[in-house]
Motif scaffolding. Sequence first.
Motif, PDB file in Angstrom:
ATOM      1  N   LYS A  73       0.817  -1.213   0.000  1.00  0.00           N
ATOM      2  CA  LYS A  73       0.000   0.000   0.000  1.00  0.00           C
ATOM      3  C   LYS A  73       0.854   1.268   0.000  1.00  0.00           C
ATOM      4  N   VAL A  74       0.305   2.278  -0.678  1.00  0.00           N
ATOM      5  CA  VAL A  74       0.980   3.568  -0.802  1.00  0.00           C
ATOM      6  C   VAL A  74      -0.020   4.673  -0.490  1.00  0.00           C
ATOM      7  N   ILE A  75       0.415   5.660   0.263  1.00  0.00           N
ATOM      8  CA  ILE A  75      -0.406   6.853   0.517  1.00  0.00           C
ATOM      9  C   ILE A  75       0.023   7.954  -0.441  1.00  0.00           C
ATOM     10  N   LYS A  76      -0.966   8.567  -1.105  1.00  0.00           N
ATOM     11  CA  LYS A  76      -0.745   9.798  -1.857  1.00  0.00           C
ATOM     12  C   LYS A  76      -1.806  10.806  -1.418  1.00  0.00           C
ATOM     13  N   PHE A  77      -1.699  12.048  -1.892  1.00  0.00           N
ATOM     14  CA  PHE A  77      -2.599  13.100  -1.447  1.00  0.00           C
ATOM     15  C   PHE A  77      -3.372  13.674  -2.625  1.00  0.00           C
ATOM     16  N   SER A  78      -4.653  13.876  -2.402  1.00  0.00           N
ATOM     17  CA  SER A  78      -5.528  14.410  -3.431  1.00  0.00           C
ATOM     18  C   SER A  78      -4.990  15.755  -3.922  1.00  0.00           C
ATOM     19  N   GLY A  79      -4.936  15.903  -5.244  1.00  0.00           N
ATOM     20  CA  GLY A  79      -4.427  17.135  -5.835  1.00  0.00           C
ATOM     21  C   GLY A  79      -2.943  17.103  -6.109  1.00  0.00           C
ATOM     22  N   ASP A 114      -4.290  -0.535  -4.232  1.00  0.00           N
ATOM     23  CA  ASP A 114      -3.407  -0.405  -3.074  1.00  0.00           C
ATOM     24  C   ASP A 114      -3.009   1.033  -2.788  1.00  0.00           C
ATOM     25  N   THR A 115      -3.686   1.992  -3.429  1.00  0.00           N
ATOM     26  CA  THR A 115      -3.389   3.401  -3.220  1.00  0.00           C
ATOM     27  C   THR A 115      -4.410   4.019  -2.264  1.00  0.00           C
ATOM     28  N   ILE A 116      -3.923   4.591  -1.181  1.00  0.00           N
ATOM     29  CA  ILE A 116      -4.756   5.277  -0.192  1.00  0.00           C
ATOM     30  C   ILE A 116      -4.635   6.776  -0.451  1.00  0.00           C
ATOM     31  N   VAL A 117      -5.759   7.452  -0.641  1.00  0.00           N
ATOM     32  CA  VAL A 117      -5.751   8.875  -0.963  1.00  0.00           C
ATOM     33  C   VAL A 117      -6.215   9.680   0.243  1.00  0.00           C
ATOM     34  N   LEU A 118      -5.376  10.603   0.684  1.00  0.00           N
ATOM     35  CA  LEU A 118      -5.687  11.460   1.818  1.00  0.00           C
ATOM     36  C   LEU A 118      -5.740  12.915   1.381  1.00  0.00           C
ATOM     37  N   SER A 119      -6.198  13.772   2.286  1.00  0.00           N
ATOM     38  CA  SER A 119      -6.254  15.207   2.019  1.00  0.00           C
ATOM     39  C   SER A 119      -4.943  15.859   2.460  1.00  0.00           C
ATOM     40  N   VAL A 146       3.080  21.791  -3.280  1.00  0.00           N
ATOM     41  CA  VAL A 146       2.259  21.310  -4.388  1.00  0.00           C
ATOM     42  C   VAL A 146       2.298  22.321  -5.526  1.00  0.00           C
ATOM     43  N   GLY A 147       2.416  21.806  -6.744  1.00  0.00           N
ATOM     44  CA  GLY A 147       2.355  22.664  -7.922  1.00  0.00           C
ATOM     45  C   GLY A 147       1.266  22.270  -8.874  1.00  0.00           C
ATOM     46  N   ASN A 148       0.462  21.268  -8.492  1.00  0.00           N
ATOM     47  CA  ASN A 148      -0.511  20.705  -9.427  1.00  0.00           C
ATOM     48  C   ASN A 148      -1.960  20.860  -8.997  1.00  0.00           C
ATOM     49  N   MET A 149      -2.194  21.656  -7.957  1.00  0.00           N
ATOM     50  CA  MET A 149      -3.542  22.166  -7.696  1.00  0.00           C
ATOM     51  C   MET A 149      -3.395  23.659  -7.412  1.00  0.00           C
ATOM     52  N   GLY A 150      -2.479  24.257  -8.168  1.00  0.00           N
ATOM     53  CA  GLY A 150      -1.962  25.557  -7.817  1.00  0.00           C
ATOM     54  C   GLY A 150      -0.871  25.358  -6.780  1.00  0.00           C
ATOM     55  N   CYS A 151      -0.215  26.419  -6.422  1.00  0.00           N
ATOM     56  CA  CYS A 151       0.844  26.338  -5.415  1.00  0.00           C
ATOM     57  C   CYS A 151       0.209  26.243  -4.027  1.00  0.00           C
ATOM     58  N   VAL A 303      -5.865  28.402   0.419  1.00  0.00           N
ATOM     59  CA  VAL A 303      -5.979  27.071  -0.177  1.00  0.00           C
ATOM     60  C   VAL A 303      -4.901  26.182   0.431  1.00  0.00           C
ATOM     61  N   THR A 304      -5.336  25.155   1.155  1.00  0.00           N
ATOM     62  CA  THR A 304      -4.390  24.241   1.800  1.00  0.00           C
ATOM     63  C   THR A 304      -4.575  22.787   1.362  1.00  0.00           C
ATOM     64  N   CYS A 305      -5.636  22.523   0.569  1.00  0.00           N
ATOM     65  CA  CYS A 305      -5.902  21.155   0.121  1.00  0.00           C
ATOM     66  C   CYS A 305      -6.754  21.223  -1.143  1.00  0.00           C
ATOM     67  N   TRP A 306      -7.008  20.040  -1.743  1.00  0.00           N
ATOM     68  CA  TRP A 306      -7.746  20.014  -3.004  1.00  0.00           C
ATOM     69  C   TRP A 306      -9.191  20.483  -2.857  1.00  0.00           C
ATOM     70  N   ASP A 307      -9.852  20.114  -1.778  1.00  0.00           N
ATOM     71  CA  ASP A 307     -11.249  20.518  -1.618  1.00  0.00           C
ATOM     72  C   ASP A 307     -11.390  22.033  -1.652  1.00  0.00           C
ATOM     73  N   GLN A 308     -10.426  22.739  -1.067  1.00  0.00           N
ATOM     74  CA  GLN A 308     -10.464  24.203  -1.098  1.00  0.00           C
ATOM     75  C   GLN A 308     -10.087  24.738  -2.478  1.00  0.00           C
ATOM     76  N   ALA A 309      -9.098  24.107  -3.108  1.00  0.00           N
ATOM     77  CA  ALA A 309      -8.710  24.541  -4.456  1.00  0.00           C
ATOM     78  C   ALA A 309      -9.868  24.367  -5.440  1.00  0.00           C
ATOM     79  N   ASP A 310     -10.627  23.307  -5.246  1.00  0.00           N
ATOM     80  CA  ASP A 310     -11.726  22.986  -6.154  1.00  0.00           C
ATOM     81  C   ASP A 310     -12.835  24.032  -6.119  1.00  0.00           C
TER      82      ASP A 310
END
Length: 364
Positions: A73-79, A114-119, A146-151, A303-310
Amino acid sequence: MILGHAQEEVVEAITQAAARGTSYGAPTEAESRLAEQIIEAVPSIEKVRLVNSGTEATMSALRVARGATGRNKVIKFSGNYHGHVDSLLVAAGSAAATLGAPDSPGVTPGAAADTIVLSYNDVSGLQNAFAQQGDEIAAVILEPVVGNMGCVVPTMEFLQTMRDLTSQHGSILIFDEVMTGFRVAFGGAQERFGITPDMTTLGKIVGGGMPLGAYGGRKDIMDQVLPAGKVFQAGTLSGNPVAVAAGSTTLDILKKSPPYEALEKMGERLAAGLSSAASDAGIPHTVARVGSMMTLFFNPDPVTCWDQADRCDRDAFGRYFWGLIGEGVYMPCSQFEALFFSRLHDEAIIDETIDAARKTLAAF
Protein backbone atom coordinates in the motif's frame (compact mmCIF):
# COMPACT_ATOMS: atom_id res chain seq x y z
CA MET A 1 13.79 26.68 -17.06
CA ILE A 2 15.26 28.38 -14.02
CA LEU A 3 18.13 29.87 -16.10
CA GLY A 4 15.82 31.04 -18.88
CA HIS A 5 15.44 29.58 -22.36
CA ALA A 6 18.47 28.75 -24.52
CA GLN A 7 20.99 29.66 -21.84
CA GLU A 8 24.29 29.98 -23.68
CA GLU A 9 26.42 27.64 -21.54
CA VAL A 10 23.71 24.97 -21.51
CA VAL A 11 23.23 25.13 -25.29
CA GLU A 12 27.01 24.85 -25.76
CA ALA A 13 27.17 21.80 -23.47
CA ILE A 14 24.31 20.15 -25.39
CA THR A 15 25.99 20.86 -28.72
CA GLN A 16 29.34 19.46 -27.60
CA ALA A 17 27.73 16.33 -26.16
CA ALA A 18 25.67 15.73 -29.30
CA ALA A 19 28.77 16.05 -31.46
CA ARG A 20 30.36 13.19 -29.51
CA GLY A 21 27.29 10.95 -29.80
CA THR A 22 23.62 11.16 -28.84
CA SER A 23 23.18 7.74 -27.23
CA TYR A 24 25.45 4.94 -26.10
CA GLY A 25 23.14 2.64 -24.14
CA ALA A 26 25.85 2.44 -21.49
CA PRO A 27 26.97 4.44 -18.44
CA THR A 28 29.29 7.38 -19.03
CA GLU A 29 31.67 9.45 -16.94
CA ALA A 30 29.37 12.45 -17.41
CA GLU A 31 26.45 10.48 -15.96
CA SER A 32 28.53 9.68 -12.87
CA ARG A 33 29.47 13.33 -12.48
CA LEU A 34 25.83 14.43 -12.56
CA ALA A 35 25.05 11.76 -9.96
CA GLU A 36 27.78 13.20 -7.74
CA GLN A 37 26.35 16.71 -8.17
CA ILE A 38 22.88 15.51 -7.17
CA ILE A 39 24.19 13.67 -4.10
CA GLU A 40 26.12 16.75 -3.01
CA ALA A 41 23.10 19.03 -3.41
CA VAL A 42 20.15 17.02 -2.07
CA PRO A 43 20.26 16.13 1.66
CA SER A 44 18.40 12.80 1.42
CA ILE A 45 20.25 11.25 -1.51
CA GLU A 46 23.16 8.90 -0.84
CA LYS A 47 22.79 6.94 -4.09
CA VAL A 48 20.91 7.90 -7.24
CA ARG A 49 19.69 6.42 -10.52
CA LEU A 50 18.99 8.47 -13.64
CA VAL A 51 15.89 7.93 -15.78
CA ASN A 52 14.14 9.83 -18.58
CA SER A 53 11.36 11.75 -16.84
CA GLY A 54 9.70 12.62 -13.57
CA THR A 55 7.06 9.97 -14.26
CA GLU A 56 9.74 7.29 -14.59
CA ALA A 57 11.33 8.56 -11.38
CA THR A 58 8.14 8.27 -9.29
CA MET A 59 7.20 4.92 -10.83
CA SER A 60 10.65 3.54 -10.04
CA ALA A 61 10.74 5.00 -6.53
CA LEU A 62 7.44 3.32 -5.64
CA ARG A 63 8.66 -0.01 -6.97
CA VAL A 64 11.83 0.26 -4.90
CA ALA A 65 9.85 1.26 -1.79
CA ARG A 66 7.58 -1.75 -2.17
CA GLY A 67 10.51 -4.03 -2.81
CA ALA A 68 12.45 -2.70 0.18
CA THR A 69 9.54 -2.99 2.63
CA GLY A 70 7.75 -6.05 1.26
CA ARG A 71 4.49 -4.08 1.51
CA ASN A 72 1.96 -3.06 -1.11
CA LYS A 73 0.00 0.00 0.00
CA VAL A 74 0.98 3.57 -0.80
CA ILE A 75 -0.41 6.85 0.52
CA LYS A 76 -0.75 9.80 -1.86
CA PHE A 77 -2.60 13.10 -1.45
CA SER A 78 -5.53 14.41 -3.43
CA GLY A 79 -4.43 17.13 -5.84
CA ASN A 80 -0.82 15.92 -5.92
CA TYR A 81 0.30 14.77 -9.37
CA HIS A 82 3.20 12.36 -9.72
CA GLY A 83 3.17 11.70 -13.43
CA HIS A 84 1.02 9.28 -15.39
CA VAL A 85 1.78 6.27 -13.21
CA ASP A 86 -1.26 3.94 -13.11
CA SER A 87 -1.30 3.49 -9.33
CA LEU A 88 -1.14 7.26 -8.75
CA LEU A 89 -3.86 8.36 -11.18
CA VAL A 90 -6.56 8.04 -8.54
CA ALA A 91 -9.14 10.38 -7.01
CA ALA A 92 -9.91 10.84 -3.33
CA GLY A 93 -12.95 9.21 -1.79
CA SER A 94 -15.27 10.97 0.62
CA ALA A 95 -13.81 9.42 3.76
CA ALA A 96 -10.60 10.56 5.40
CA ALA A 97 -8.72 7.52 4.14
CA THR A 98 -10.23 5.50 1.31
CA LEU A 99 -8.79 3.16 -1.23
CA GLY A 100 -8.48 4.96 -4.53
CA ALA A 101 -10.69 4.57 -7.58
CA PRO A 102 -9.15 5.03 -11.05
CA ASP A 103 -9.25 8.64 -12.22
CA SER A 104 -8.35 8.02 -15.88
CA PRO A 105 -9.63 5.71 -18.61
CA GLY A 106 -7.17 2.90 -19.09
CA VAL A 107 -6.30 2.55 -15.41
CA THR A 108 -7.69 -0.68 -13.98
CA PRO A 109 -9.22 -0.94 -10.50
CA GLY A 110 -6.48 -3.41 -9.62
CA ALA A 111 -3.75 -0.90 -10.41
CA ALA A 112 -5.28 1.59 -7.99
CA ALA A 113 -6.45 -0.83 -5.31
CA ASP A 114 -3.41 -0.41 -3.07
CA THR A 115 -3.39 3.40 -3.22
CA ILE A 116 -4.76 5.28 -0.19
CA VAL A 117 -5.75 8.88 -0.96
CA LEU A 118 -5.69 11.46 1.82
CA SER A 119 -6.25 15.21 2.02
CA TYR A 120 -3.14 17.38 1.89
CA ASN A 121 -2.23 19.10 5.18
CA ASP A 122 -4.70 16.85 7.07
CA VAL A 123 -2.69 15.70 10.08
CA SER A 124 -5.50 13.74 11.72
CA GLY A 125 -6.30 11.90 8.47
CA LEU A 126 -2.66 10.87 8.21
CA GLN A 127 -2.60 9.71 11.82
CA ASN A 128 -5.79 7.69 11.35
CA ALA A 129 -4.48 6.02 8.19
CA PHE A 130 -1.34 4.84 9.98
CA ALA A 131 -3.29 3.78 13.07
CA GLN A 132 -5.49 1.58 10.89
CA GLN A 133 -3.04 0.31 8.25
CA GLY A 134 0.46 1.36 9.28
CA ASP A 135 1.97 -2.10 9.03
CA GLU A 136 0.78 -2.41 5.41
CA ILE A 137 2.00 0.96 4.12
CA ALA A 138 5.13 0.75 1.98
CA ALA A 139 5.46 4.46 1.28
CA VAL A 140 4.00 7.94 1.47
CA ILE A 141 4.58 10.10 -1.60
CA LEU A 142 3.82 13.81 -1.81
CA GLU A 143 4.76 17.09 -3.43
CA PRO A 144 6.46 18.94 -0.53
CA VAL A 145 5.19 22.13 -2.14
CA VAL A 146 2.26 21.31 -4.39
CA GLY A 147 2.36 22.66 -7.92
CA ASN A 148 -0.51 20.70 -9.43
CA MET A 149 -3.54 22.17 -7.70
CA GLY A 150 -1.96 25.56 -7.82
CA CYS A 151 0.84 26.34 -5.42
CA VAL A 152 -0.17 24.87 -2.05
CA VAL A 153 2.18 25.21 0.91
CA PRO A 154 2.53 22.43 3.50
CA THR A 155 2.33 23.13 7.19
CA MET A 156 5.36 22.16 9.25
CA GLU A 157 3.10 20.07 11.48
CA PHE A 158 1.96 18.10 8.44
CA LEU A 159 5.50 17.45 7.22
CA GLN A 160 6.87 16.59 10.65
CA THR A 161 3.95 14.27 11.48
CA MET A 162 4.51 12.46 8.18
CA ARG A 163 8.22 12.11 8.90
CA ASP A 164 7.54 10.79 12.41
CA LEU A 165 4.81 8.32 11.38
CA THR A 166 6.74 6.84 8.47
CA SER A 167 9.77 6.35 10.72
CA GLN A 168 7.69 4.74 13.47
CA HIS A 169 5.98 2.30 11.08
CA GLY A 170 8.93 1.44 8.86
CA SER A 171 7.37 3.12 5.81
CA ILE A 172 9.38 5.05 3.23
CA LEU A 173 8.80 8.80 2.87
CA ILE A 174 9.16 9.95 -0.74
CA PHE A 175 9.39 13.63 -1.63
CA ASP A 176 8.39 14.23 -5.25
CA GLU A 177 10.68 17.18 -5.95
CA VAL A 178 10.26 17.12 -9.71
CA MET A 179 9.02 20.72 -9.45
CA THR A 180 10.67 21.89 -6.24
CA GLY A 181 14.11 20.32 -6.73
CA PHE A 182 16.72 23.08 -7.33
CA ARG A 183 13.76 25.50 -7.53
CA VAL A 184 12.72 26.53 -4.01
CA ALA A 185 16.31 26.03 -2.81
CA PHE A 186 19.39 24.40 -4.33
CA GLY A 187 18.70 21.32 -2.20
CA GLY A 188 14.96 21.50 -2.85
CA ALA A 189 12.05 21.72 -0.45
CA GLN A 190 13.73 19.31 1.97
CA GLU A 191 16.54 21.82 2.42
CA ARG A 192 14.13 24.73 2.75
CA PHE A 193 11.88 23.01 5.33
CA GLY A 194 14.53 20.94 7.11
CA ILE A 195 12.68 17.63 6.66
CA THR A 196 14.75 14.78 5.21
CA PRO A 197 12.78 12.12 3.33
CA ASP A 198 13.97 8.58 2.68
CA MET A 199 13.72 8.94 -1.09
CA THR A 200 13.50 11.84 -3.53
CA THR A 201 12.39 12.08 -7.15
CA LEU A 202 13.71 14.79 -9.47
CA GLY A 203 13.01 16.10 -12.97
CA LYS A 204 12.79 19.34 -14.95
CA ILE A 205 15.68 21.49 -13.67
CA VAL A 206 17.91 18.46 -13.05
CA GLY A 207 17.90 17.90 -16.82
CA GLY A 208 18.39 21.51 -17.81
CA GLY A 209 15.27 21.34 -19.97
CA MET A 210 16.16 18.01 -21.59
CA PRO A 211 14.27 14.74 -20.89
CA LEU A 212 15.88 13.51 -17.69
CA GLY A 213 14.70 12.41 -14.27
CA ALA A 214 16.31 10.90 -11.20
CA TYR A 215 15.38 9.00 -8.08
CA GLY A 216 17.55 8.39 -5.07
CA GLY A 217 17.70 8.10 -1.34
CA ARG A 218 19.27 6.23 1.52
CA LYS A 219 21.97 3.76 0.53
CA ASP A 220 20.21 0.78 2.11
CA ILE A 221 17.05 1.52 0.10
CA MET A 222 18.81 2.16 -3.20
CA ASP A 223 20.86 -1.01 -2.76
CA GLN A 224 17.60 -2.90 -3.40
CA VAL A 225 17.94 -2.00 -7.11
CA LEU A 226 19.70 -4.32 -9.55
CA PRO A 227 22.52 -5.22 -9.76
CA ALA A 228 23.07 -4.73 -6.01
CA GLY A 229 19.56 -5.94 -5.17
CA LYS A 230 16.59 -7.58 -6.85
CA VAL A 231 14.32 -4.64 -7.82
CA PHE A 232 14.47 -4.19 -11.59
CA GLN A 233 14.89 -0.85 -13.34
CA ALA A 234 16.69 -0.19 -16.61
CA GLY A 235 16.47 1.96 -19.71
CA THR A 236 18.56 2.36 -22.83
CA LEU A 237 18.23 6.15 -22.73
CA SER A 238 18.58 6.55 -18.95
CA GLY A 239 21.53 8.86 -18.35
CA ASN A 240 21.43 10.00 -21.98
CA PRO A 241 24.66 11.95 -22.64
CA VAL A 242 22.97 14.99 -24.19
CA ALA A 243 20.48 15.33 -21.33
CA VAL A 244 23.21 14.74 -18.76
CA ALA A 245 25.29 17.54 -20.27
CA ALA A 246 22.39 19.99 -20.01
CA GLY A 247 21.59 18.98 -16.45
CA SER A 248 25.16 18.98 -15.21
CA THR A 249 25.86 22.42 -16.67
CA THR A 250 22.65 23.81 -15.18
CA LEU A 251 23.54 22.54 -11.70
CA ASP A 252 27.06 23.94 -12.06
CA ILE A 253 25.66 27.39 -12.80
CA LEU A 254 23.14 27.22 -9.95
CA LYS A 255 25.89 26.28 -7.51
CA LYS A 256 28.41 28.88 -8.69
CA SER A 257 25.89 31.72 -9.08
CA PRO A 258 22.91 30.92 -6.82
CA PRO A 259 19.82 32.84 -7.99
CA TYR A 260 17.68 32.04 -4.96
CA GLU A 261 17.95 35.33 -3.09
CA ALA A 262 17.00 37.23 -6.24
CA LEU A 263 14.17 34.78 -7.00
CA GLU A 264 12.83 35.27 -3.49
CA LYS A 265 12.89 39.04 -3.89
CA MET A 266 11.17 38.91 -7.28
CA GLY A 267 8.66 36.40 -5.94
CA GLU A 268 7.67 38.73 -3.13
CA ARG A 269 7.32 41.59 -5.61
CA LEU A 270 5.18 39.63 -8.06
CA ALA A 271 2.93 38.08 -5.39
CA ALA A 272 2.30 41.45 -3.75
CA GLY A 273 1.61 43.08 -7.11
CA LEU A 274 -0.86 40.43 -8.26
CA SER A 275 -2.67 40.56 -4.93
CA SER A 276 -2.84 44.35 -5.04
CA ALA A 277 -4.21 44.28 -8.59
CA ALA A 278 -6.95 41.85 -7.59
CA SER A 279 -7.80 43.82 -4.44
CA ASP A 280 -8.07 47.10 -6.34
CA ALA A 281 -10.47 45.38 -8.76
CA GLY A 282 -12.57 44.06 -5.87
CA ILE A 283 -11.95 40.44 -6.83
CA PRO A 284 -11.97 37.78 -4.07
CA HIS A 285 -8.61 36.06 -4.12
CA THR A 286 -5.66 34.66 -2.23
CA VAL A 287 -2.03 34.26 -3.23
CA ALA A 288 0.19 31.34 -2.20
CA ARG A 289 3.95 31.42 -2.76
CA VAL A 290 7.17 29.59 -1.97
CA GLY A 291 10.19 31.24 -3.56
CA SER A 292 9.62 31.49 -7.31
CA MET A 293 6.53 29.23 -7.23
CA MET A 294 3.15 30.89 -6.73
CA THR A 295 -0.53 30.99 -7.62
CA LEU A 296 -3.15 33.71 -7.66
CA PHE A 297 -6.23 31.75 -6.58
CA PHE A 298 -9.63 33.14 -7.51
CA ASN A 299 -10.81 32.09 -4.07
CA PRO A 300 -11.30 34.33 -1.03
CA ASP A 301 -10.00 31.69 1.36
CA PRO A 302 -6.50 30.25 1.83
CA VAL A 303 -5.98 27.07 -0.18
CA THR A 304 -4.39 24.24 1.80
CA CYS A 305 -5.90 21.15 0.12
CA TRP A 306 -7.75 20.01 -3.00
CA ASP A 307 -11.25 20.52 -1.62
CA GLN A 308 -10.46 24.20 -1.10
CA ALA A 309 -8.71 24.54 -4.46
CA ASP A 310 -11.73 22.99 -6.15
CA ARG A 311 -13.87 25.93 -4.98
CA CYS A 312 -11.88 28.44 -7.06
CA ASP A 313 -13.69 30.48 -9.71
CA ARG A 314 -12.51 28.76 -12.89
CA ASP A 315 -14.39 31.17 -15.15
CA ALA A 316 -12.63 34.12 -13.54
CA PHE A 317 -9.29 32.45 -14.08
CA GLY A 318 -10.15 31.90 -17.74
CA ARG A 319 -10.90 35.62 -18.21
CA TYR A 320 -7.67 36.46 -16.39
CA PHE A 321 -5.62 34.11 -18.55
CA TRP A 322 -6.98 35.31 -21.88
CA GLY A 323 -6.84 38.94 -20.79
CA LEU A 324 -3.15 38.56 -20.02
CA ILE A 325 -2.59 36.82 -23.35
CA GLY A 326 -4.00 39.95 -24.95
CA GLU A 327 -1.44 41.96 -23.02
CA GLY A 328 1.41 39.73 -24.19
CA VAL A 329 1.81 37.81 -20.93
CA TYR A 330 1.58 34.01 -20.94
CA MET A 331 0.58 32.69 -17.53
CA PRO A 332 0.02 28.99 -16.69
CA CYS A 333 -3.13 28.02 -18.59
CA SER A 334 -4.95 26.47 -15.61
CA GLN A 335 -5.94 27.67 -12.16
CA PHE A 336 -4.33 24.47 -10.94
CA GLU A 337 -0.87 24.94 -12.47
CA ALA A 338 1.68 26.82 -10.39
CA LEU A 339 3.41 29.86 -11.86
CA PHE A 340 7.22 29.76 -12.16
CA PHE A 341 9.71 32.36 -13.29
CA SER A 342 13.41 32.33 -14.06
CA ARG A 343 16.45 34.30 -12.95
CA LEU A 344 16.08 36.41 -16.12
CA HIS A 345 12.80 37.92 -14.92
CA ASP A 346 14.03 41.21 -13.49
CA GLU A 347 12.12 44.03 -11.79
CA ALA A 348 11.10 45.56 -15.12
CA ILE A 349 9.57 42.32 -16.39
CA ILE A 350 7.88 41.64 -13.05
CA ASP A 351 6.40 45.15 -13.05
CA GLU A 352 5.20 44.76 -16.64
CA THR A 353 3.45 41.55 -15.59
CA ILE A 354 1.80 43.27 -12.63
CA ASP A 355 0.65 46.18 -14.82
CA ALA A 356 -0.84 43.73 -17.33
CA ALA A 357 -2.65 41.89 -14.53
CA ARG A 358 -3.95 45.15 -13.12
CA LYS A 359 -5.33 46.20 -16.51
CA THR A 360 -6.87 42.76 -17.10
CA LEU A 361 -8.51 42.46 -13.69
CA ALA A 362 -9.82 46.03 -13.76
CA ALA A 363 -11.77 45.10 -16.90
CA PHE A 364 -13.64 42.23 -15.18
